[in-house]
Motif scaffolding. Structure first.
Motif, PDB file in Angstrom:
ATOM      1  N   ASP A 156      -3.498  12.381  -1.614  1.00  0.00           N
ATOM      2  CA  ASP A 156      -4.345  11.553  -0.666  1.00  0.00           C
ATOM      3  C   ASP A 156      -4.855  10.221  -1.147  1.00  0.00           C
ATOM      4  O   ASP A 156      -5.721   9.520  -0.372  1.00  0.00           O
ATOM      5  N   ASP A 157      -4.846   9.956  -2.350  1.00  0.00           N
ATOM      6  CA  ASP A 157      -5.293   8.770  -2.966  1.00  0.00           C
ATOM      7  C   ASP A 157      -4.445   7.455  -2.168  1.00  0.00           C
ATOM      8  O   ASP A 157      -3.480   7.624  -1.997  1.00  0.00           O
ATOM      9  N   GLN A 158      -5.067   6.549  -2.001  1.00  0.00           N
ATOM     10  CA  GLN A 158      -4.591   5.232  -1.582  1.00  0.00           C
ATOM     11  C   GLN A 158      -4.393   4.257  -2.553  1.00  0.00           C
ATOM     12  O   GLN A 158      -5.326   4.090  -3.573  1.00  0.00           O
ATOM     13  N   ASP A 217       4.768  13.760  -3.560  1.00  0.00           N
ATOM     14  CA  ASP A 217       4.436  12.914  -5.083  1.00  0.00           C
ATOM     15  C   ASP A 217       3.922  13.658  -6.227  1.00  0.00           C
ATOM     16  O   ASP A 217       3.793  13.069  -7.321  1.00  0.00           O
ATOM     17  N   PRO A 261       0.815  -1.472   0.067  1.00  0.00           N
ATOM     18  CA  PRO A 261      -0.128  -0.105   0.065  1.00  0.00           C
ATOM     19  C   PRO A 261       0.793   1.136  -0.103  1.00  0.00           C
ATOM     20  O   PRO A 261       2.014   1.403   0.514  1.00  0.00           O
ATOM     21  N   VAL A 262       0.165   2.273  -0.715  1.00  0.00           N
ATOM     22  CA  VAL A 262       1.243   3.650  -0.799  1.00  0.00           C
ATOM     23  C   VAL A 262       0.088   4.765  -0.613  1.00  0.00           C
ATOM     24  O   VAL A 262      -0.950   4.480  -1.393  1.00  0.00           O
ATOM     25  N   ARG A 263       0.356   5.763   0.115  1.00  0.00           N
ATOM     26  CA  ARG A 263      -0.526   6.849  -0.124  1.00  0.00           C
ATOM     27  C   ARG A 263       0.256   8.013  -0.715  1.00  0.00           C
ATOM     28  O   ARG A 263       1.064   7.956  -0.649  1.00  0.00           O
ATOM     29  N   VAL A 264      -0.813   8.785  -1.427  1.00  0.00           N
ATOM     30  CA  VAL A 264      -0.136   9.929  -1.945  1.00  0.00           C
ATOM     31  C   VAL A 264       0.185  11.069  -1.210  1.00  0.00           C
ATOM     32  O   VAL A 264      -0.989  11.666  -0.771  1.00  0.00           O
ATOM     33  N   TYR A 265       1.327  11.652  -1.259  1.00  0.00           N
ATOM     34  CA  TYR A 265       1.448  12.578  -0.361  1.00  0.00           C
ATOM     35  C   TYR A 265       2.014  14.017  -1.372  1.00  0.00           C
ATOM     36  O   TYR A 265       2.059  13.813  -2.573  1.00  0.00           O
ATOM     37  N   ASP A 309     -10.370   1.830  -3.960  1.00  0.00           N
ATOM     38  CA  ASP A 309     -11.446   2.267  -3.471  1.00  0.00           C
ATOM     39  C   ASP A 309     -12.162   1.482  -2.381  1.00  0.00           C
ATOM     40  O   ASP A 309     -12.542   0.285  -2.588  1.00  0.00           O
ATOM     41  N   GLU A 325      -2.570   0.580  -4.430  1.00  0.00           N
ATOM     42  CA  GLU A 325      -1.523  -0.570  -4.067  1.00  0.00           C
ATOM     43  C   GLU A 325      -0.615  -1.036  -5.307  1.00  0.00           C
ATOM     44  O   GLU A 325      -0.971  -0.675  -6.464  1.00  0.00           O
ATOM     45  N   LEU A 378      -5.472   2.187  -8.107  1.00  0.00           N
ATOM     46  CA  LEU A 378      -5.921   3.118  -7.330  1.00  0.00           C
ATOM     47  C   LEU A 378      -7.117   2.141  -6.523  1.00  0.00           C
ATOM     48  O   LEU A 378      -7.657   1.534  -6.907  1.00  0.00           O
TER      49      LEU A 378
END
Length: 140
Positions: free
Chosen positions: A75-77, A17, A10-14, A102, A79, A100
């Motif tokens: 803020d998108d999560q 990025d 998992p990766v969160r977009v900061y 959801d 994978e 992405l």
């Protein structure tokens, strides 16, 4: 991960990025893919620093080809996945994807790529064979 078996990270977009348009900068998918590969190896008990110290060799990226499908935003999560497509004595090819999420479910394919990774002597940076114990872990 044997050939065909997929690993997900998992990766969160900061903020860091994203680009001026508010979407993930295209080169950052390579960073996401690198982190997923490192975590995949770690999940198999292969720690790259220790491996280099004990074997004198290391993995390096030899080629990367990516296709971009949809943008990810702040803020998108997502994978990021990795799957061995080809495994040889001195290199391997990984197929990687960024999805992405959801509510924890893969909703849209954002980016996919094929990454060729070779094994080299860490001092001379010359191609070498992947140590047998590492090959056994990659393809038991």
């Amino acid at each position: 991960m044997t050939q065909g078996k997929e690993f997900g990270w998992p990766v969160r977009v900061y903020w860091e990025d994203t680009d001026a348009g508010g979407i993930v900068f295209y080169a950052n998918y390579l960073k996401f893919f690198e982190r997923a590969r490192t975590e995949w190896l770690r999940s198999l008990g292969i720690h790259q620093r220790e491996l280099r110290e004990s074997s004198g060799g290391m993995f390096v990226v030899g080629a990367a080809a990516l296709d971009y499908h949809r943008p990810a935003r702040l803020d998108d999560q997502i994978e990021v996945t990795a799957r061995i497509a080809e495994l040889g004595r001195a290199s391997l090819v990984l197929e990687q994807q960024a999805w992405l999420l959801d509510q924890g479910t893969r909703a849209q394919l954002l980016c996919e790529g094929r990454i060729r990774i070779g094994w080299v002597d860490a001092v001379q940076m010359k191609p070498a064979r992947i140590p047998v114990p590492v090959l056994q872990v990659l393809n038991p």
